[in-house]
Design an enzyme around this catalytic site. Structure first.
Site, short mmCIF file in Angstrom:
data_model
loop_
_atom_site.label_atom_id
_atom_site.label_comp_id
_atom_site.label_asym_id
_atom_site.label_seq_id
_atom_site.Cartn_x
_atom_site.Cartn_y
_atom_site.Cartn_z
N LYS A 181 1.33 -1.34 -0.42
CA LYS A 181 -0.12 -0.10 -0.29
C LYS A 181 0.65 0.95 0.30
CE LYS A 181 -4.21 -2.32 -0.31
NZ LYS A 181 -3.88 -3.81 0.27
C1 LIG Z 1 -4.71 -5.17 0.75
C2 LIG Z 1 -6.33 -4.76 0.60
C3 LIG Z 1 -6.80 -5.95 1.89
C4 LIG Z 1 -6.93 -5.77 3.34
O1 LIG Z 1 -5.68 -5.44 3.69
P1 LIG Z 1 -4.50 -5.94 4.76
O2 LIG Z 1 -3.56 -5.14 5.69
O3 LIG Z 1 -3.27 -7.14 3.61
O4 LIG Z 1 -4.77 -6.79 5.66
C5 LIG Z 1 -8.43 -5.32 1.96
N1 LIG Z 1 -9.56 -4.49 1.22
C6 LIG Z 1 -8.33 -4.09 -0.09
C7 LIG Z 1 -9.20 -3.72 -0.95
C8 LIG Z 1 -6.87 -3.92 -0.40
O5 LIG Z 1 -6.81 -4.18 -1.09
#
Ligand SMILES: *Cc1c(COP(=O)(O)O)cnc(C)c1O
Length: 381
Positions: A181
């Site tokens: 992210k």
């Molecule tokens: C990355 C992501 C998640 C999950 O986040 P984590 O921190 O990896 O648990 C959930 N929904 C979307 C749309 C994502 O891109």
């Protein structure tokens, strides 16, 4: 090889981790966790933000706070990550998948109303690629039918819809600070809460069902087990890592947007000639360059395109397999209405390298490889 993703590293991370060690406080809710929470609240004008162990954990907390009863239904797009769905399955909900819009890959706000039944409790939106869903229409629908709105804003940190930060528009907003992210703590996330009546239940849920947060504030003289809960608070070491990035959030955002805009400009000619499709950012949406994707004409061309880029040292990747067609999706839910766009569009999409610090030279290599593929692709597909 030009990587598809590289986790952000600003330089101050190690210093802050050392600081947390010197504090002799490395568990949850230490100095850096508090700094991050306060930053999120201040920057996004949220009355409550709580760091969590992941975006998934934030979604699980949101789902549990929706107080779903057996048989309750949750509406969500099929085109999303498994976490959006599995958090609500764990909370006991049945999933009702709806179609997406082909322009933004976000939930089709016009498909939601037909999916609402007497059992619907929550609408879950996913701001794909950090571009906002049509929140005015969605929140209007939620008030009309008395539903909660949860924003999966995992990709939407620093994005906005009509001036409002993503994650602060619905009842709950969920951020992710996973290494893929825009801002990262390795694994981590945050829950944003709109109504302060949910603050204490959220703290209890996050702290193993105890009222420990009240205790630390001096509101009770000992803490005890008060409700069900889990452990959703991250180590302060991870928060220290994240803090180095939140402090420089604007630098990260500007760097990513510059890369995104370079891609967009470089490919607009190919898009005008209908060789490929480019992402759409609707009026009123400010995005955070979480992702740069383009769309091929179909699956066959996409497979060849990804292989072509790989041969030229560029890592690219497709994205979600629609959840309604996955084994767990069939088990836990159903698709409401017609899958007009979800499957077709999911087979066209390709994501290009995009990360903080992507150099202009590396990006030029990516652009050159993309352009040379499409220069000759019309005869092959
Ligand atoms: C990355 C992501 C998640 C999950 O986040 P984590 O921190 O990896 O648990 C959930 N929904 C979307 C749309 C994502 O891109």
């Amino acid at each position: 090889m030009i990587n598809f993703n590289e986790p952000p590293f600003l330089g101050m991370e190690l210093g802050y981790i050392q600081h947390a060690i010197n504090n002799k406080k490395i568990c949850g809710d230490g100095e850096f966790t508090k700094r991050c929470n306060a930053w999120l609240e201040d920057r996004f004008d949220s009355q409550k933000a709580l760091l969590t162990t992941s975006g998934t954990a934030a979604l699980e907390m949101a789902a549990l706070m929706c107080e779903i009863k057996p048989g309750d239904e949750v509406i969500l797009p099929s085109y999303t990550f498994s976490s959006t769905a599995t958090a609500f399955v764990l909370a006991g909900a049945r999933l009702v998948f709806v179609d997406i819009r082909p322009d933004t890959m976000n939930v089709d706000e016009c498909a939601i109303e037909a999916a609402i039944t007497g059992k619907t409790k929550v609408i879950v939106v996913v701001h794909y690629a950090g571009v906002a869903c049509e929140m005015d229409a969605i929140t209007a629908m939620a008030s009309k039918y008395d539903l909660l709105v949860v924003e999966d804003a995992a990709q939407g940190v620093m994005s906005a819809y009509k001036g409002r930060p993503l994650g602060t528009i619905g009842d709950f907003g969920c951020y992710s600070f996973h290494e893929t992210k825009n801002y990262s703590m390795g694994e981590g996330g945050a829950l944003l809460i709109a109504d302060e009546k949910h603050n204490e239940p959220a703290e209890v849920l996050r702290e193993k069902g105890t009222n420990r947060s009240r205790f630390f504030r001096g509101q009770v003289d000992k803490y005890t087990w008060v409700d069900y809960g889990s452990s959703y608070l991250p180590s302060d070491l991870n928060a220290a890592f994240l803090w180095a990035q939140l402090e420089r959030a604007d630098d990260i955002n500007e760097d990513r947007l510059a890369s995104w805009n370079r891609y967009y400009r470089a490919f607009s000619d190919l898009a005008a000639r209908e060789k490929l499709s480019l992402p759409v950012v609707p009026e009123g949406c400010v995005h955070n360059a979480h992702m740069f994707y383009l769309k091929c004409r179909g699956l066959e061309e996409r497979t060849a395109f990804i292989a072509y880029l790989k041969e030229r040292g560029v890592q690219s990747t497709f994205h979600y397999i629609p959840l309604h067609s996955a084994p767990a999706g069939r088990k836990f839910g159903r698709f409401a209405g017609k899958d007009v766009h979800t499957t077709v569009e999911s087979e066209r999409i390709v994501r290009l390298p995009m990360y903080y610090g992507l150099t202009v030279e590396d990006q030029a290599r990516v652009i050159e490889a993309v352009q040379s593929f499409f220069a000759s692709s019309s005869t092959r597909f």
